[in-house]
Design an enzyme around this catalytic site. Structure first.
Site, PDB file in Angstrom:
ATOM      1  CD  GLU A 140      -3.067  -1.164   2.108  1.00 12.84           C
ATOM      2  OE1 GLU A 140      -3.070  -0.288   2.996  1.00 12.84           O
ATOM      3  OE2 GLU A 140      -3.936  -2.046   2.012  1.00 12.84           O
TER       4      GLU A 140
ATOM      5  CD  GLU B 262      -4.046  -5.744   3.042  1.00 11.47           C
ATOM      6  OE1 GLU B 262      -4.900  -4.894   3.410  1.00 11.47           O
ATOM      7  OE2 GLU B 262      -2.820  -5.569   3.194  1.00 11.47           O
TER       8      GLU B 262
HETATM    9  N1  LIG Z   1      -8.465   9.394   1.227  1.00  8.07           N
HETATM   10  N2  LIG Z   1      -8.560  10.267   2.132  1.00  8.07           N
HETATM   11  N3  LIG Z   1      -8.967  10.002   3.403  1.00  8.07           N
HETATM   12  C1  LIG Z   1      -9.140  11.111   4.336  1.00  8.07           C
HETATM   13  C2  LIG Z   1      -9.248  10.613   5.768  1.00  8.07           C
HETATM   14  O1  LIG Z   1      -8.583   9.378   5.896  1.00  8.07           O
HETATM   15  C3  LIG Z   1      -8.667   8.867   7.168  1.00  8.07           C
HETATM   16  C4  LIG Z   1      -8.272   7.410   7.210  1.00  8.07           C
HETATM   17  O2  LIG Z   1      -7.919   6.926   5.905  1.00  8.07           O
HETATM   18  C5  LIG Z   1      -7.615   5.594   5.787  1.00  8.07           C
HETATM   19  C6  LIG Z   1      -7.549   5.054   4.512  1.00  8.07           C
HETATM   20  C7  LIG Z   1      -7.260   3.733   4.344  1.00  8.07           C
HETATM   21  C8  LIG Z   1      -7.028   2.925   5.460  1.00  8.07           C
HETATM   22  C9  LIG Z   1      -6.757   1.507   5.266  1.00  8.07           C
HETATM   23  C10 LIG Z   1      -6.714   0.535   6.236  1.00  8.07           C
HETATM   24  N4  LIG Z   1      -6.547  -0.605   5.560  1.00  8.07           N
HETATM   25  C11 LIG Z   1      -6.519  -1.981   6.148  1.00  8.07           C
HETATM   26  C12 LIG Z   1      -5.060  -2.316   6.221  1.00  8.07           C
HETATM   27  N5  LIG Z   1      -4.509  -2.544   4.868  1.00  8.07           N
HETATM   28  C13 LIG Z   1      -3.221  -3.102   5.160  1.00  8.07           C
HETATM   29  C14 LIG Z   1      -3.417  -3.958   6.384  1.00  8.07           C
HETATM   30  O3  LIG Z   1      -2.399  -3.653   7.298  1.00  8.07           O
HETATM   31  C15 LIG Z   1      -4.780  -3.583   6.953  1.00  8.07           C
HETATM   32  O4  LIG Z   1      -4.713  -3.391   8.344  1.00  8.07           O
HETATM   33  N6  LIG Z   1      -6.444  -0.378   4.269  1.00  8.07           N
HETATM   34  N7  LIG Z   1      -6.592   0.916   4.065  1.00  8.07           N
HETATM   35  C16 LIG Z   1      -7.066   3.473   6.742  1.00  8.07           C
HETATM   36  C17 LIG Z   1      -7.360   4.803   6.910  1.00  8.07           C
END
Ligand SMILES: N=NNCCOCCOc1ccc(-c2cn(C[C@@H]3NC[C@@H](O)[C@H]3O)nn2)cc1
Length: 448
Positions: free
Chosen positions: A166, A352
């Site tokens: 990621e 994932e």
């Molecule tokens: N786009 N703008 N957002 C604005 C505000 O964002 C606030 C928060 O944002 C995000 C975006 C994406 C994630 C996320 C979590 N996972 C799950 C993990 N994948 C790898 C593995 O370790 C899993 O635990 N995948 N993606 C978290 C927070």
């Protein structure tokens, strides 16, 4: 009723990551990572949770492999704690760290489970962060050295590799939005990190080829799928930027040797450009064997001048949501995989996909029917993609077990297996048995 029959060599697996499950954070010679530091910074992680113990998989990996054997999967995606292998990031090798991963990988192989290894899943050694982390080009050579140690050590045991998990999270979520470690809010820092990790990726792939490692290597972007709230140019632009920042920003340099112009121009208009040195773009564009994609949800996007670095906001359309607040819409998985075909019919693994469903144990069972419904909808889309002739080679459910969900701490549960964080007892959920049956049959039916 519809029967979805999957290819006989389809890889069915689950995924985890080192910092989220291992624990033993101060054991076995491991050095501190940026997540050890971040989790100890008040206000950064829910409830002040951290990965000191997590699921204690460092000590309980045999039990975990037994669960995988019971689940019947043929593939398991995991990540390496860099600071277990080279505690200070680019200095001495810690033999205890290598020994741990040999014991673990040997257990997987004994169980007939294919190791699918992510080298970097966010836990940068703190000593490198102390000198700028991924903003400092020194991390590039440090990563190549770490990856070379792993390639030499595990050639012949591990055949499937990913460099980075990621990259959007590593660069933008962690350095522009600031929600993940190291928690900066600086667009130029995000572009610097994105660029340097891409150079590190490319140089590590070159090292992999140079060593003649018996295996395949790629990268695992979390991909976004977004549709505009309206047909206006402004909303379409917002959705395009959101899609591009997750996938094109990283896959264009790798597959095309240059950044995507629309988004490059977007950042440049605010005076921010990637720090490209002579030879960097050639170094990045090393041919890779596959990509892993992580998909959870899609979104509806609208232009908003106050909507952060992309001037974009996500519109709540009232869809069913999981317990972390992400909408359930499996169509995006089909659409985004088709979108990625512009890079060619590349080998793709879904590294994932899963749902945050926080059901607890009641009378010894976790009746997580919402997770089963989520998985059924998304795996049906997997079959659609395969039926279209796309090289989708495998699916790994996130996650094998409940674990440390980064800034959300332990309150958010993605596992097929429930973990009691006091006793560390593992309890397979109903979704575990549903997935077990799917894997055993290699087909799935939908029935009203
Ligand atoms: N786009 N703008 N957002 C604005 C505000 O964002 C606030 C928060 O944002 C995000 C975006 C994406 C994630 C996320 C979590 N996972 C799950 C993990 N994948 C790898 C593995 O370790 C899993 O635990 N995948 N993606 C978290 C927070």
């Amino acid at each position: 009723m519809t029967i979805f029959q999957f290819p006989k060599d389809f890889k069915w697996g689950t995924a985890t990551a080192a910092y989220q499950i291992e624990g033993a954070a101060q054991e076995g010679g491991r050095g501190p990572s940026i997540w050890d530091t971040f989790a100890r910074t008040p206000g950064r992680v829910y409830n002040g949770d951290n990965g000191d113990v997590a699921c204690d998989s460092y000590h309980r990996y045999e039990e975990d492999v037994e669960l995988m054997r019971e689940l019947g999967i043929n593939t398991y995606r995991f990540s390496i704690s860099w600071s277990r292998i080279i505690p200070d990031g680019d200095g001495e090798i810690n033999q205890e760290g290598l020994d741990y991963y040999h014991r673990f990988v040997d257990k997987l192989l004994e169980a007939g489970i294919e190791p699918f290894c992510t080298l970097y899943h966010w836990d940068l050694p703190q000593t490198l962060q102390d000198v700028g982390g991924w903003e400092n080009r020194r991390s590039i050579d440090a990563f190549v050295k770490f990856s070379e140690v792993m390639y030499r050590e595990f050639n012949g045991k591990i055949r499937y590799w990913l460099t980075f998990n990621e990259p959007w999270c590593i660069a933008f979520l962690s350095n522009v939005i600031g929600v993940h470690a190291p928690g900066k809010q600086d667009l130029q820092a995000g572009l610097d990190v994105a660029h340097n990790l891409l150079v590190a990726h490319g140089k590590s792939v070159s090292k992999f080829r140079e060593l003649g490692v018996d295996g395949k290597i790629g990268i695992a972007p979390n991909v976004a799928w977004a549709v505009p709230y309206s047909k206006t140019e402004a909303d379409q632009g917002a959705a395009d930027r959101n899609i591009q920042v997750f996938s094109d920003w990283f896959l264009d340099p790798i597959y095309k040797g240059s950044y995507p112009k629309p988004l490059y121009d977007w950042f440049e208009q605010s005076g921010h450009v990637p720090p490209i040195h002579e030879g960097d773009m050639e170094a990045i564009a090393q041919p890779i064997d596959h990509i892993g994609i992580n998909y959870y949800a899609m979104s509806v996007n609208r232009f908003n001048p106050d909507g952060g670095y992309l001037q974009m906001e996500e519109v709540d359309m009232g869809l069913t949501k999981t317990d972390i607040g992400w909408p359930v819409e499996s169509r995006g998985l089909y659409d985004v995989i088709h979108y990625l075909q512009k890079y060619g019919n590349i080998d793709i693994y879904i590294t994932e996909n899963g749902a945050c469903i926080n059901d607890d144990i009641v009378n010894g069972k976790v009746n997580d029917t919402r997770r089963i419904s989520y998985l059924q909808q998304h795996i049906a889309q997997v079959h659609r993609v395969i039926a279209d002739g796309i090289n989708l080679k495998g699916y790994m459910a996130w996650s094998l077990m409940d674990n440390f969900e980064w800034a959300e701490g332990y309150r958010m549960r993605f596992g097929l297996v429930h973990v009691d964080y006091r006793s560390l007892k593992r309890t397979p959920k109903e979704s575990f048995y549903w997935y077990q049956n799917l894997v055993k049959n290699n087909w799935m039916e939908t029935r009203k």
